[in-house]
Scaffold this motif. Structure first.
Motif, PDB file in Angstrom:
ATOM      1  N   GLU A 138       0.799  -1.235   0.000  1.00 25.10           N
ATOM      2  CA  GLU A 138       0.000   0.000   0.000  1.00 25.10           C
ATOM      3  C   GLU A 138       0.829   1.282   0.000  1.00 25.10           C
ATOM      4  N   GLN A 168     -11.024   4.791   1.698  1.00 25.19           N
ATOM      5  CA  GLN A 168      -9.932   3.830   1.606  1.00 25.19           C
ATOM      6  C   GLN A 168      -8.732   4.468   0.903  1.00 25.19           C
ATOM      7  N   HIS A 169      -7.545   4.054   1.301  1.00 25.76           N
ATOM      8  CA  HIS A 169      -6.319   4.551   0.691  1.00 25.76           C
ATOM      9  C   HIS A 169      -6.275   4.153  -0.783  1.00 25.76           C
ATOM     10  N   CYS A 216      -4.171   4.769  -4.951  1.00 19.70           N
ATOM     11  CA  CYS A 216      -2.919   5.116  -5.647  1.00 19.70           C
ATOM     12  C   CYS A 216      -2.764   6.610  -5.873  1.00 19.70           C
ATOM     13  N   ASN A 269      -1.299   8.096  -2.929  1.00 18.44           N
ATOM     14  CA  ASN A 269       0.125   7.726  -2.880  1.00 18.44           C
ATOM     15  C   ASN A 269       0.950   8.614  -3.803  1.00 18.44           C
ATOM     16  N   CYS A 309      -0.057  -0.635  -5.250  1.00 19.87           N
ATOM     17  CA  CYS A 309      -1.516  -0.383  -5.252  1.00 19.87           C
ATOM     18  C   CYS A 309      -2.233  -0.965  -4.024  1.00 19.87           C
ATOM     19  N   PRO A 310      -2.988  -0.106  -3.300  1.00 18.12           N
ATOM     20  CA  PRO A 310      -3.711  -0.575  -2.112  1.00 18.12           C
ATOM     21  C   PRO A 310      -5.140  -1.046  -2.385  1.00 18.12           C
ATOM     22  N   PRO A 338      -3.370  -6.619  -0.833  1.00 18.00           N
ATOM     23  CA  PRO A 338      -2.134  -5.916  -1.213  1.00 18.00           C
ATOM     24  C   PRO A 338      -0.923  -6.467  -0.452  1.00 18.00           C
TER      25      PRO A 338
END
Ligand SMILES: [Zn+2]
Length: 204
Positions: free
Chosen positions: A15, A115-116, A118, A121, A182-183, A194
């Motif tokens: 993640e 949710q987290h 990309c 990121n 990728c999470p 992940p």
């Protein structure tokens, strides 16, 4: 084939994002340590980051839909930034883009908005280099299986990569290489789980 000495190695936790400047002639190896893990990536010219990876130019230049062994990664200024020089997986995508809180909410329901993803990121990692969300463009998805049907339909399917599969990318200019491990947990690109990946830089 002489693949050179490893001068840098890093395990990237599940993640998490990562970035590194990789010089012309050096090779980045991305290893899918546990398999079925999509790795989203962006490339920028270190001298002028306005020059960056272009999915559209890469696909048009190649005349086919997938990133494979030998594919030159083309910039928005039409130059070769890097080339795929080894691949033990066989399928990488550059059509399906990266996941974001917004797209998660649209695709998978409002409850997934927090949710987290990309895109978050990329924003975090780019900020270390003076770049912002305006600098995020259509990206590469290593180890992501997005087959395109004769009808033109495409969808994200289960990843094909096995534990230890790798792809080598040899730079043809000095590149800021940015990764989001990728999470995503709502589609099968990461096997709904992940996992960590490893990166190595080799000097030949
Ligand atoms: Zn993602």
């Amino acid at each position: 084939m002489d693949i050179g000495n490893i001068i840098y190695t890093q395990d990237i936790p599940a993640e998490r994002p990562w970035s590194h400047v990789i010089r012309k002639g050096q090779t980045l190896r991305i290893i899918d340590s546990e398999g079925q893990q999509a790795v989203d990536a962006l490339l920028y010219n270190t001298v002028d980051p306005a020059e960056r990876y272009s999915a559209q130019d890469t696909l048009r230049e190649q005349g086919s839909a997938y990133i494979v062994l030998g594919t030159p990664l083309i910039s928005n200024m039409g130059r070769v930034m890097a080339r795929i020089t080894a691949d033990t997986c066989g399928r990488h995508d550059t059509s399906a883009g990266c996941c974001s809180c917004e797209s998660n909410a649209v695709r998978f329901g409002e409850e997934t908005r927090y949710q987290h993803a990309c895109r978050e990121n990329f924003i975090l990692e780019l900020s270390k280099h003076g770049l912002t969300k305006r600098d995020i463009v259509a990206n590469l998805n290593f180890f992501m299986e997005v087959p395109i049907e004769p009808s033109g339909d495409f969808t994200v399917l289960d990843g094909l990569s096995s534990p230890g599969n790798y792809v080598d990318i040899t730079m043809e200019m000095d590149v800021l290489f940015v990764i989001s491990n990728c999470p995503q947990i709502n589609n099968p690109c990461n096997g709904f789980n992940p996992t960590p990946i490893r990166v190595e830089v080799r000097e030949t």
